[in-house]
Design an enzyme around this catalytic site. Structure first.
Site, PDB file in Angstrom:
ATOM      1  N   CYS A  21      19.010   4.753  24.381  1.00 40.71           N
ATOM      2  CA  CYS A  21      17.135   4.258  24.115  1.00 40.71           C
ATOM      3  C   CYS A  21      17.465   4.131  22.397  1.00 40.71           C
ATOM      4  CB  CYS A  21      16.508   5.231  23.849  1.00 40.71           C
ATOM      5  SG  CYS A  21      15.847   4.964  26.351  1.00 40.71           S
ATOM      6  N   HIS A  65       9.363   8.405  18.332  1.00 41.67           N
ATOM      7  CA  HIS A  65       9.991   8.209  19.234  1.00 41.67           C
ATOM      8  C   HIS A  65       8.401   8.369  20.329  1.00 41.67           C
ATOM      9  CE1 HIS A  65      12.665   7.287  22.485  1.00 41.67           C
ATOM     10  NE2 HIS A  65      12.386   8.194  23.168  1.00 41.67           N
ATOM     11  N   GLU A  89      10.089  16.393  19.501  1.00 43.65           N
ATOM     12  CA  GLU A  89       9.958  15.694  18.453  1.00 43.65           C
ATOM     13  C   GLU A  89       8.901  15.992  17.715  1.00 43.65           C
ATOM     14  OE1 GLU A  89       8.990  11.900  18.778  1.00 43.65           O
ATOM     15  OE2 GLU A  89       9.591  10.896  17.395  1.00 43.65           O
ATOM     16  N   LYS A 136       4.748   3.287  21.988  1.00 40.24           N
ATOM     17  CA  LYS A 136       5.068   3.438  23.021  1.00 40.24           C
ATOM     18  C   LYS A 136       3.343   3.486  23.530  1.00 40.24           C
ATOM     19  CE  LYS A 136       9.342   4.431  22.671  1.00 40.24           C
ATOM     20  NZ  LYS A 136       9.880   5.250  21.622  1.00 40.24           N
ATOM     21  N   HIS A 141       7.910   1.712  27.155  1.00 42.84           N
ATOM     22  CA  HIS A 141       9.005   2.387  26.580  1.00 42.84           C
ATOM     23  C   HIS A 141      10.211   1.240  25.948  1.00 42.84           C
ATOM     24  CE1 HIS A 141      12.354   3.937  25.158  1.00 42.84           C
ATOM     25  NE2 HIS A 141      12.213   5.711  25.903  1.00 42.84           N
ATOM     26  N   PHE A 159      18.876   9.048  26.059  1.00 40.41           N
ATOM     27  CA  PHE A 159      19.576   9.645  27.533  1.00 40.41           C
ATOM     28  C   PHE A 159      21.024   9.418  26.387  1.00 40.41           C
ATOM     29  CE2 PHE A 159      17.160   9.136  31.429  1.00 40.41           C
ATOM     30  CZ  PHE A 159      16.363  10.164  30.942  1.00 40.41           C
TER      31      PHE A 159
END
Lengths: 417, 418, 90
Positions: A163, A303, A314, A335, A340, A399
Site C-alpha cells: 500500500c 494514510h 499514525e 479514504k 483505500h 502490508f
C-alpha cells in the site's frame, strides 16, 4: 509537478476528483463489479469507468487489465494537462515509474475462472488461455502500457511495495530525475482490486469494514466507530520535470516534491507497532530533505485507512515527528471518500495534495462524527477548509511493514497551477 | 564516489543450493533441465523445467514462516540468510535504519495464489486463508526478509520481469549512495505451478521440445524457445567503507555500472534499446568496450530476440569482439531470479578467472556474429563482466561488475574522491 | 456432539500456521498465551477459520479477543458448539 491525471471513484478526471473531495462527498457503495453475496465485506468505492468513452481502442480494452486501463487513461490526462509535447522530448530522457500493490489481479482471476472451469481443475486448461495471459501474471505490464502510451525509452519500473507503492513509485521517479537519468517522469500508481479474490483475502483477516448496511458511511477514519477500511480502486499519474526544465517552458507548476523517505518496521507483515516510530523516522527524513521544520507543514494527508490499529499508529507517528505542531496542523484522510485503493492510493493522495496546494483548501475527513480519544488531533471532520498551504506532508503505510513519507511545497517560481 | 562491493552471495538454483554447488555444476556443464516434477505437466506442450533440487523448506526456515509464504519467498528467505552468513554480517552491529532489503520477483506467490483462488472458486469465499493477504502479493519476500533480519531502512520491490534482477542492484547502489550501509538485494522467482506455466505457454515463447539437451538453445540455429526455471540469488551490497568498518575485507567484486532502458512500442518503427542500456552501463562504469572481457547474455532462445541481442552486442563490441556466454542454458530462464543469478555467476567467473560454458549450442546461427563460449569453460584474463537482461514487455538492463578491490584501488579511489 | 480437544487444536495450529521450533506444542500449553507459543493475530484468524469449517460452526469477530490461551479458546468453541446443537434440536 506539471501535470495531473486521475481516475477515481466518484468521477473520472482530476476536476471531478477534486470536486468530490472539496464537497466531502463519499463514493463508497455496495459492490457492483461482481456478485458479492456470501462475502463478509460487500462494499467498495468503485470507479464508474467506461474504457471506450475514455478513449481506449478495442484492442487496448481486450488486452489490458482494468488497472492498466486506469493507468493509461490517467497518464493521458496528466500529459495533456502538463502541456508537454511528447513528440518533442527525446524518448531516452523520459522515465516511467508505476506503482501497484496487486498488479493485474482482476484479469488474472477472470482468466483463471475460465481455465480452471471455476476452480475445478488444478491442472488448468491451456487451450483456453488468451495470448496476453502472461501480461496479467507479471505486474510490470502496467508500467509497459504507460511507457508505450507516453513513448518512454528511458528507465521504466514497476514498484510494488504493497500500500505504499504509489508514494514509492513517485519517489523512484523523483530520484531518477535527480540523478540526471531523465528530464521528465511520468509517475503514479494504479490498482483495480475489487475482485473476489482480493475482497476474500481481506475478509479472511477482517481488515475491511463489514458495514454493508450503510456503505456511504462505512469508511470512517479516526472516528470512534471505525471498523476497517473500505476497498477502493483507481489511478493517478503525474508528470514530473526537473524544475529548470519546467520553468524554461513556462509550464504550470502544481508544486515541488521536496522530500521523500521510506522506512520499514521489520515488525509484522500486517501488524503495526503502536508507537509509530518507523513512520515517524520516515517523516523526519523527508522533512530534513525538504529542509522543513514541523511548523512548515500546513496540512497532513494521512494514510487514515480506518482500521483501529492504523489510525492510532499514525496519530502516534505524527506526534513523534511533528511534536506540538501535530496538534496545530490540519490532518485528513480522503479514504473516507474514495476508499483505500491499495497501491494506487498513495499517488491519488499526492494528486489530492497538489490540488489542495492549487486551491489552498484542505480536503476533509468525511464520516468523522465521534472522535476516538486515542486519536486526538485535528482531522478536519466533514467539511473542507480554506487555508494558506505552502508545505504539505503525505504518508503511507503498507502490508510488509513499509512506511513512506513525502513532502510537497508550493512552487516558489513559475506560474502557479 | 565510494566503491560498491558485493560481500555475500546466496544461491538456490536448479544447479544446486549454495554458491559452490552451483558454481561447480556450472563449470562442469551439468544441465539441471529435466521433466517437471512439481505437478503433473504431462498434458502440457512444455514439460521440461529447471527445478531447484532438494530444497526442503523445513530444514531451511522457521516453521512458523513456511505456511504463510509461497515457495518463491522460501527461496528468497533462504538465499538472504545464506548471503548474510557468507558476508559475516552481524545485523545487531549495524544501525537498523541503514540496512535495507530490495527484491525482484516477476510474478509473486504464484503457486500459493493458485491454491487460494482455487479454494475461493471451488468452495467459497470463507475458504480463503488468512495468509493469502501476505503471501501472494509482490512485496511478500522483501517484507519477510526485513522482519526476519530487523532491517528498517528504505526497503523496496521492483517488478520488471527478468530485468528486475539487475534493476534491484541499481536500486541497491542508489540506496548505498544516499545513506544506507548494507542492502540485501535478492531476485527469486518460482512460478512452476500449472497456472504459472500456462500463462507462459500462452505467450508462445516456451519451447515445446521434449529433449532435455536440445530444448533451450539460445543463439543456435535450432533455437525453439526457452525452458522455464525457478530459484535465484541474493547478494549483499555495501560501500567499501561500510565493509571495512565491520572489519571485513573479503568480497567477490564491485558494482561498476548500471543502466536501464525501455523498448519502443511494437509497430512504432523505432529500434530496440538493449544496446543503449549496455552503452549506458559502460559509460556509467567509465569503461571502454575493450575493457569488458565477458558478456552474460539474456539469451531468450527465441531466434528473433536472440538476433536482436547479438546485434546489440556486436554494435558495441564489434563482430566476435567479446566472449559471450549463457549459463542459463543449464537452469532454464528464471525471470528476475535469472538475472541476479547471472550476476552471482559472473562474480565467481571474475574470482576464478574462467568463463562458464553455454551448454548444448553446437550450431550457432551464423547471422549472430558473436563469440559464443561453447560447451567447455574458457580460461581467460577477466577484468570486468557485463550482464544483460530483458524483461517481458520491453524492459532492458545492463550491469557492469569488476574484480575485488586491492590496496592499490583504494588509493586510486581515495584520490578520485578528492 | 463433536467436541474440539486440545489435540485437535494442536493439529489445526500445526497444519495451518506451522510451529515455532523453540516451543514444545505437545507439552503443557493449555494456559500459555498464544503469543508465548509463537502464534500471532493472523495465525489465530486462520485457526479460527479452520475450526469453523471443520466443525461447522460460526465464530463472531469479537470472540477472538476471548481466545488468548488454548484453554479459553477451547472453552469458547465448545460452548458455541453446544449452543449450535441446542439450537438445532429446538
Amino acid at each position: 509537478m506539471t501535470g495531473i491525471g486521475v481516475v477515481a471513484p466518484g468521477g473520472i478526471g482530476a476536476k471531478a476528483f477534486w470536486e468530490l473531495l472539496a464537497s466531502g462527498t463519499t463514493a463508497t457503495r455496495a459492490i457492483s463489479l461482481f456478485d458479492a453475496t456470501g462475502f463478509r465485506s460487500r462494499i467498495a468505492a468503485e470507479c464508474d469507468f467506461d474504457p471506450q468513452a475514455n478513449g481506449l481502442s478495442a484492442q487496448q480494452i481486450r488486452r489490458m487489465d482494468r488497472a492498466a486501463q486506469f493507468a493509461v487513461v490517467s497518464a493521458r490526462e496528466a500529459v495533456a494537462d502538463s502541456g508537454l509535447d511528447m513528440a518533442e522530448l527525446p524518448p531516452a530522457r523520459l522515465t516511467v515509474s508505476v506503482g501497484s500493490a496487486v498488479g493485474c489481479t482482476m484479469g488474472l482471476e477472470q482468466e483463471y475462472v475460465v481455465l480452471s472451469d471455476a476452480g475445478r481443475k488444478w491442472l488448468v486448461d491451456h487451450s483456453y488461455a488468451v495470448p496476453h495471459l502472461y501480461g496479467y501474471m507479471v505486474p510490470s505490464t502496467l508500467a509497459t502500457e504507460v511507457a508505450w502510451e507516453v513513448g518512454a525509452e528511458g528507465p521504466v519500473a514497476l514498484i510494488s511495495t504493497g500500500c505504499t507503492s504509489g508514494l514509492d513509485a513517485i519517489g523512484h521517479g523523483v530520484e531518477v530525475i535527480k540523478e540526471g537519468g531523465a528530464d521528465v517522469a511520468v509517475v503514479g500508481a494504479t490498482d483495480a482490486p475489487i475482485s473476489p479474490i482480493t475482497v476474500a483475502c481481506f475478509d479472511a483477516i477482517k481488515a475491511t469494514s463489514p458495514n454493508n448496511s450503510d456503505p456511504a458511511h462505512a469508511s470512517r477514519p479516526f472516528d470512534l466507530g471505525r471498523d476497517g477500511f473500505v476497498l477502493g480502486e483507481g489511478s493517478a499519474m503525474l508528470v514530473l520535470e526537473d524544475a529548470e526544465h519546467a520553468r524554461r517552458r513556462g509550464a504550470q507548476i502544481y508544486g515541488e516534491i521536496v522530500g521523500f523517505a521510506s522506512r520499514s518496521n521489520a515488525f509484522h507483515m500486517t501488524g503495526l507497532r503502536p508507537d509509530g516510530r518507523e513512520m515517524a523516522e520516515a517523516i523526519r527524513c523527508a522533512m530534513a530533505q525538504a529542509r522543513f521544520n514541523p511548523e512548515d507543514i500546513d496540512y497532513v494527508n494521512a494514510h487514515g485507512s480506518g482500521t483501529k490499529q492504523n489510525d492510532r499508529h499514525e496519530t502516534a507517528a505524527f506526534k513523534e515527528s511533528l511534536g506540538a505542531h501535530a496538534y496545530e496542523v490540519p490532518v485528513s484522510s480522503i479514504k473516507s471518500m474514495v476508499g483505500h485503493s491499495l497501491g494506487a492510493i498513495g499517488s491519488i493522495e499526492v494528486a489530492a495534495c497538489a490540488l489542495a496546494l492549487k486551491h489552498q483548501v484542505v480536503p476533509p475527513t468525511a464520516n468523522m462524527h465521534v472522535p476516538d480519544p486515542e486519536c486526538d488531533l485535528d482531522y478536519t471532520p466533514l467539511h473542507a477548509r480554506e487555508r494558506r498551504l505552502d508545505g504539505v506532508l503525505t504518508v503511507g503505510s503498507g502490508f510488509g511493514g513499509f512506511q513512506t513519507a513525502m513532502v510537497l511545497a508550493r512552487a516558489a517560481g513559475g506560474r502557479a497551477g | 564516489m565510494t566503491a560498491i562491493v558485493v560481500t555475500g552471495l546466496g544461491v538456490a538454483a536448479p544447479t544446486g543450493i549454495g554458491v559452490e554447488t552451483h558454481w561447480s555444476a556450472i563449470l562442469a556443464g551439468r544441465s539441471a533441465i529435466g521433466p517437471i516434477t512439481r505437478f503433473d505437466a504431462s498434458g502440457y506442450p512444455t514439460r521440461l523445467a529447471g527445478e531447484v533440487p532438494d530444497f526442503v523448506a523445513r530444514d531451511r526456515l522457521p516453521g512458523r514462516l513456511i505456511p504463510q509464504t509461497d515457495h518463491w519467498t522460501h527461496l528468497g528467505l533462504a538465499t538472504a540468510q545464506d548471503a548474510l552468513d557468507d558476508a559475516k554480517v552481524v545485523t545487531s552491529d549495524l544501525p537498523e535504519y541503514q540496512m535495507a532489503v530490495v527484491t525482484a520477483g516477476s510474478s509473486g506467490g504464484t503457486e500459493f495464489g493458485q491454491r487460494e483462488i482455487e479454494r475461493l472458486w471451488r468452495d467459497g469465499p470463507q475458504h480463503v486463508g488468512a495468509y493469502q493477504s501476505i503471501a501472494w502479493f509482490y512485496a511478500a519476500t522483501t517484507g519477510q526478509i526485513s522482519i526476519r533480519h530487523g532491517m528498517r531502512g528504505p526497503c523496496g520491490v521492483i517488478c520488471t520481469e527478468q530485468s528486475g534482477g539487475l534493476d534491484i542492484l541499481g536500486q541497491a547502489r542508489r540506496l548505498l549512495r544516499s545513506g544506507s550501509r548494507l542492502v540485501v538485494a535478492g531476485g527469486t522467482d518460482a512460478s512452476l505451478c500449472p497456472y504459472g506455466l500456462v500463462a507462459q505457454i500462452a505467450h508462445g515463447r516456451l519451447t515445446t521440445c521434449g529433449d532435455n539437451a536440445r530444448a533451450y538453445l539460445p543463439f543456435d540455429a535450432d533455437a525453439s524457445g526457452y525452458v522455464p526455471g525457478e530459484g535465484g540469488a541474493t547478494l549483499i551490497l555495501e560501500t567499501a567503507e561500510s565493509m571495512r568498518a565491520r572489519g571485513v575485507d573479503q568480497h567477490y567484486g564491485t558494482i561498476l555500472g548500471y543502466h536501464a532502458t525501455f523498448d519502443p512500442r511494437p509497430g512504432s518503427g523505432r529500434p530496440p534499446t538493449l544496446e543503449s542500456a549496455a552503452a549506458g552501463a559502460l559509460a556509467d562504469a567509465g569503461l571502454r568496450p575493450d575493457e569488458i572481457d565477458v558478456v552474460f547474455a539474456d539469451a531468450v532462445g527465441d531466434p528473433a530476440l536472440d538476433h536482436a541481442e547479438a546485434t546489440a552486442i556486436t554494435k558495441i563490441f564489434g563482430p566476435y569482439g567479446v566472449p559471450v556466454t549463457a549459463p542459463k542454458t543449464m537452469t532454464g530462464r528464471m525471470y528476475a531470479g535469472g538475472a541476479t543469478l547471472d550476476v552471482a555467476t559472473a562474480l565467481l567467473a571474475l574470482r576464478d578467472q574462467v568463463i562458464p560454458p553455454t551448454t548444448g549450442v553446437y550450431s550457432p546461427a551464423p547471422r549472430n556474429r558473436i563469440d559464443l563460449v561453447g560447451a567447455y569453460p574458457r580460461q581467460d584474463r577477466l577484468r570486468h563482466a557485463m550482464v544483460l537482461a530483458r524483461g517481458h514487455g520491453g524492459f532492458n538492463a545492463a550491469l557492469v561488475i569488476g574484480r575485488q578491490l586491492t590496496a592499490h584501488d583504494d588509493q586510486g579511489e581515495a584520490t578520485w574522491r578528492k | 456432539m463433536a467436541e474440539v480437544t486440545l489435540d485437535d487444536l494442536r493439529r489445526i495450529l500445526r497444519d495451518c500456521a506451522g510451529q515455532d521450533e523453540s516451543v514444545d506444542l505437545d507439552g503443557d500449553i493449555a494456559d500459555l498465551l498464544f503469543a508465548e507459543i509463537g502464534y500471532d493475530s493472523l495465525a489465530m484468524l486462520e485457526t479460527v477459520s479452520r475450526v469453523e469449517r471443520e466443525f461447522g460452526t460460526s465464530i463472531p469477530d469479537e470472540a477472538v479477543q476471548e481466545m488468548v490461551t488454548p484453554r479459553t479458546t477451547l472453552a469458547y468453541i465448545n460452548r458455541r458448539l453446544a449452543e449450535d446443537t441446542a439450537g438445532s434440536a429446538a
